[in-house]
Design an enzyme around this catalytic site. Structure first.
Site, PDB file in Angstrom:
ATOM      1  N   GLY A  26       0.822  -1.201   0.000  1.00  0.00           N
ATOM      2  CA  GLY A  26       0.000   0.000   0.000  1.00  0.00           C
ATOM      3  C   GLY A  26       0.850   1.243   0.000  1.00  0.00           C
ATOM      4  N   GLY A  27       0.155   2.386   0.039  1.00  0.00           N
ATOM      5  CA  GLY A  27       0.864   3.652  -0.019  1.00  0.00           C
ATOM      6  C   GLY A  27       1.762   3.880   1.179  1.00  0.00           C
ATOM      7  CG  MET A  28       0.670   4.900   4.735  1.00  0.00           C
ATOM      8  SD  MET A  28       1.796   6.284   4.856  1.00  0.00           S
ATOM      9  CE  MET A  28       2.486   5.991   6.468  1.00  0.00           C
ATOM     10  N   GLY A  29       3.403   1.300   2.808  1.00  0.00           N
ATOM     11  CA  GLY A  29       4.381   0.239   2.983  1.00  0.00           C
ATOM     12  C   GLY A  29       3.848  -1.122   2.590  1.00  0.00           C
ATOM     13  CB  VAL A  31       0.362  -5.654   3.751  1.00  0.00           C
ATOM     14  CG1 VAL A  31      -0.470  -6.420   4.783  1.00  0.00           C
ATOM     15  CG2 VAL A  31      -0.057  -4.185   3.737  1.00  0.00           C
ATOM     16  CE  LYS A  46      -0.286  -0.567   6.088  1.00  0.00           C
ATOM     17  NZ  LYS A  46      -1.217   0.573   6.015  1.00  0.00           N
ATOM     18  CG  ASP A 140      -5.886   6.727   0.168  1.00  0.00           C
ATOM     19  OD1 ASP A 140      -6.379   7.156  -0.896  1.00  0.00           O
ATOM     20  OD2 ASP A 140      -4.927   5.940   0.197  1.00  0.00           O
TER      21      ASP A 140
END
Length: 489
Positions: A26-29, A31, A46, A140
């Protein structure tokens, strides 16, 4: 090795979470699927702080995700169990949801049915409404952040850029957070995220699920896409059926005009349960289908009868009034002095100062004439008042006649629906619902605004009764009236 070429951790993270494989990004890292050796369960982890360009603000944002998500204890929100810092990395330990994202589901199966999308969307709206109640905005909402498990159980995930009210903003100038394709117009114009922007994101997500593509065409340049969203209204969904109106309301370009997330959840739950008396109201514009299929509605029986009945009552009332006035005038002109005095000087008739100077027995005529005048005034008013209540209007009578046909004559009742609405409801679904109803009684009906009728109904099945107020939307179609939608109020 994972898909990016990085080696999997060989030792349990935090001394308890053994990583098995990467399951998403995902956009934050990334998984990862991991096994919690202490509790013996599968978890999702994550990893944040490993990707190029990530720095301390990203770690702080991830910690904020942990705080925001951990505060949400809701069946439709992916739970955050733990946050572990090791070296330069932060690991968020979350609930593992086997299944696919809504984006993957649409990519694999194509556009989904409106009823199925409504079931999924209602659950997501429930989760987001809970977040909003705690002051957290997701920021988001998109198909990729909707996890769909067994039995279409849905959960909203990735609060990675969520911000609670009162938090400091970590986004710096020039750093874009969120997915531009699902940005609300106000976000594309540079405004802060609000619960209303989450509502837009969910509406755009539902649009993508039923149409098979995002509302706005993809652009190679994200800034060009944001400019398009900021200045161009979204297209109307073409295959959303009963979701047309909910999606259109959620994607209103004016944030203040959008429903709350709780209202969205209620509307989606109603839509997901299928048609009751008919189905959810579509968008106001019935579209070309209404013109193409006009003959179907034109064959509806007495669509113009109620207005004619009302006109007849008005004419009868006027005629009665004219005759009444003429009769009174005749009596006044033909009567003797005593009668004239009674008609014109009734308040003073018992006084010695009357016109006859007391020579006539004035106390007797008033009792004779007063009883005549009182009923005449009442009769004079009643024809004017009778047609006034909303129940005599065409739309109200049409709605009452519609339910009067049910559940026995579904063929005739079906013809009262506009063709576009028939397409949304489906004849099998319509017949199936009414086949399970023994009787329906109209307890009251009122036109709350032109073409909008609230009908109080009592359904009876197997000796059990249930009452609801259903709002019917009645419009002119094919030279008569037709029902274009309905909803529970």
């Amino acid at each position: 090795m994972d898909s990016s070429g990085n080696a999997l951790p060989t030792e349990p993270i935090g001394g308890r979470y053994r990583v098995e494989r990467e399951v998403g990004r995902g956009g934050m890292g990334s998984v990862w699927l991991a096994h919690d050796e202490r509790l013996g369960r599968a978890v999702a982890i994550k990893r944040v702080g490993r990707m190029p360009g990530e720095s301390l603000p990203h770690l702080a944002r991830a910690m904020r995700e942990a705080r925001s998500s951990a505060a949400l204890n809701h069946p439709n929100v992916v739970s955050v169990y733990d946050a572990v810092e090791e070296g330069e990395h932060l690991w968020l330990v979350m609930e593992y949801v086997p299944g696919r994202t809504l984006a993957e589901l649409v990519a694999d199966e194509g556009p989904l049915s409106p009823e199925r999308v409504a079931r999924i969307g209602a659950q997501v709206a429930d989760g987001l409404a809970a977040a909003h109640a705690l002051g957290t905005v997701h920021r988001d909402v998109k198909p990729g952040n909707v996890l769909v498990g067994e039995g279409d159980t849905a959960k909203i995930s990735d609060f990675g850029i969520a911000r609670s009210a009162g938090d400091d903003k970590l986004t710096q100038t020039g750093l874009m957070t969120g997915t531009p394709a699902y940005f609300a117009p106000e976000l594309a114009r540079g405004s802060d995220a609000t619960p209303a922007s989450d509502v837009w994101g969910l509406g755009a997500t539902l649009f993508a699920a039923v149409e098979g593509h995002s509302p706005y065409p993809s652009q190679s340049n994200p800034l060009a896409l944001m400019a398009l969203i900021a200045h161009e209204p979204p297209p109307a969904p073409q295959t959303a059926g009963p979701l047309r109106r909910p999606i259109s309301r959620m994607m209103d370009t004016d944030p203040a005009a959008r429903p709350t997330m709780a209202d969205c959840a209620a509307a989606l739950h109603r839509t997901s349960s299928g048609p009751t008396t008919t189905a959810a109201r579509p968008a106001a514009d019935p579209g070309p289908a209404t013109v193409v299929q006009e003959p179907v509605v034109a064959s509806a029986p007495p669509v113009e009868e109620p207005p004619r009945r009302r006109g007849g009552l008005l004419v009868a009332g006027v005629v009665a009034l004219v005759l009444l006035v003429a009769g009174i005038a005749y009596l006044l002109l033909q009567g003797d002095d005593d009668d004239a005095g009674t008609a014109s000087d009734e308040p003073a008739s018992s006084s010695p100062s009357g016109r006859d100077g007391g020579q006539q027995e004035s106390p007797e005529p008033p009792p004779e004439s007063s009883p005549e005048e009182a009923p005449e005034e009442t009769a004079e008013q009643s024809p004017e008042e009778e047609p006034e209540p909303p129940a005599t209007s065409g739309a109200t009578a049409f709605a009452q006649d519609y339910y009067g046909l049910l559940p026995g004559d579904t063929d005739a009742a079906w013809q009262r629906l506009a063709p576009s609405f028939q397409d949304e409801v489906g004849r099998d679904s319509f017949d199936g619902f009414w086949a399970g109803i023994d009787s329906v009684a109209v307890d009251g009906a009122q036109e709350v605004e032109p073409g909008v009728v609230d009908v109080t109904l009592t359904y009876t099945t197997d000796g059990s009764s249930q009452t609801e107020v259903r709002r019917l939307f009645v419009e002119e179609s094919g030279g008569g009236l037709a029902i274009t939608g309905d909803e529970v109020v």
